[in-house]
Design an enzyme around this catalytic site. Structure first.
Site, PDB file in Angstrom:
ATOM      1  N   CYS A 153       9.777   3.315  -8.720  1.00  0.00           N
ATOM      2  CA  CYS A 153       9.222   3.075  -7.389  1.00  0.00           C
ATOM      3  C   CYS A 153       8.478   4.344  -6.982  1.00  0.00           C
ATOM      4  CB  CYS A 153      10.374   2.791  -6.422  1.00  0.00           C
ATOM      5  SG  CYS A 153       9.891   2.630  -4.695  1.00  0.00           S
TER       6      CYS A 153
ATOM      7  N   CYS B  38       1.762   1.386  -6.636  1.00  0.00           N
ATOM      8  CA  CYS B  38       3.069   0.853  -6.237  1.00  0.00           C
ATOM      9  C   CYS B  38       3.467  -0.105  -7.355  1.00  0.00           C
ATOM     10  CB  CYS B  38       2.931   0.119  -4.906  1.00  0.00           C
ATOM     11  SG  CYS B  38       4.349  -0.905  -4.462  1.00  0.00           S
TER      12      CYS B  38
END
Ligand code: DGL
Length: 282
Positions: free
Chosen positions: A73, A183
């Site tokens: 992440c 992302c």
């Protein structure tokens, strides 16, 4: 040589795009995926929350016996990986938006960066941007709302298309020919992005580079599983090896199972785990 699992953590489903690449490169490794979907998205939460929750999730993975961790992440890496490294004596691989490969790929030397607001606001990202600003112009856009849609399993609905169009328009106007998917949720939007912009931009996703970095770290620490261990062991020829990973979520296990099937095309059992209390009330 170690048969222990590799922990892969994300705020939600995005890390599955990294798991996919890890599994392809390291098919003998056993994987333990943790989605903190109860608290996703992290991209617009207070940064102290992201840091504390990242540490909590990684400590949980370490307690499950993981030999190495992937913080899959960008947002959690930007705000939490330093704290995790200070606390846990394990090889830890993070992810960051692929600005360097984008600079190498871009001919126009204008690069679009799509990432969460928290990633774009981080010191780590500012340093990365600053180190490359003399080589390229970067047009950064926060993809607010996209992670929440992907968590619902929506990768091509009208809201996703509208949001993407809003984010991509200023990049295209500025002459960007390369788009950083900053992302780990966003690789699941690649087909929709292609439908919207055709071949006008090269898409940069760091999943493969992260898997390679993990491979290097495992080798460095003598932790790689050998071909007879974990991973594919016991799987019939032709079976999809991703099915042997353990999938955990802090939210609804059935939803994670459905999403793993939709996004990765695997039929995997999933389980709900409790990692409470949240460190800071929201
Ligand atoms: N997959 C996370 C990332 O790479 C999403 C962050 C979020 O939960 O907003 O940044």
């Amino acid at each position: 040589m170690s048969p222990s699992p590799i922990g892969i953590f994300d705020s939600g489903l995005g890390g599955l795009s990294v798991l996919r690449e890890v599994r392809a490169l390291l098919p003998h490794e056993t994987l333990l995926y943790l989605a903190d979907s109860r608290y996703a998205p992290y991209g617009d939460k207070p940064q102290a929350f992201v840091q504390a929750r990242t540490l909590q999730a990684c400590e949980w993975l370490a307690a499950q016996g993981c030999k190495a961790l992937v913080v899959a992440c960008n947002t959690a890496t930007a705000h939490g990986i330093q704290a995790v490294r200070e606390r846990l004596p394990l090889p830890i691989v993070g992810v960051e938006p692929g600005l360097k490969p984008a600079v190498a790929a871009s001919r126009s030397k204008v690069v679009g960066v799509l990432a969460t607001a928290n990633t774009l606001a981080s010191d780590k990202f500012a340093r990365l941007l600053h180190s490359l600003e003399d080589q390229c112009r970067f047009v950064c856009q926060p993809g607010g709302g996209l992670v929440a849609r992907i968590e619902q399993g929506d990768v091509d609905g009208p809201l996703v298309r509208e949001r993407l169009q809003t984010c991509l328009a200023p990049m295209l106007e500025a002459g960007a020919d390369t788009l950083v998917l900053g992302c780990t949720h966003y690789p699941f939007l690649s087909e929709t992005v292609r439908e919207l912009i055709g071949e006008r931009m090269t898409l940069i996703d760091t999943g493969v580079a992260v898997a390679r970095q993990l491979q290097r770290k495992l080798a460095e620490h003598g932790l790689a599983a050998d071909a007879g261990m974990g991973g594919n062991t016991g799987i019939e020829p032709g079976a999809n090896p991703i099915a042997v990973a353990r999938y955990c979520t802090t939210s609804d296990a059935e939803h994670l199972r459905r999403m793993a099937r939709a996004l990765l095309h695997v039929d995997a059992a999933a389980e709900t785990v409790v990692i409470e209390p949240a460190p800071i009330s929201l």
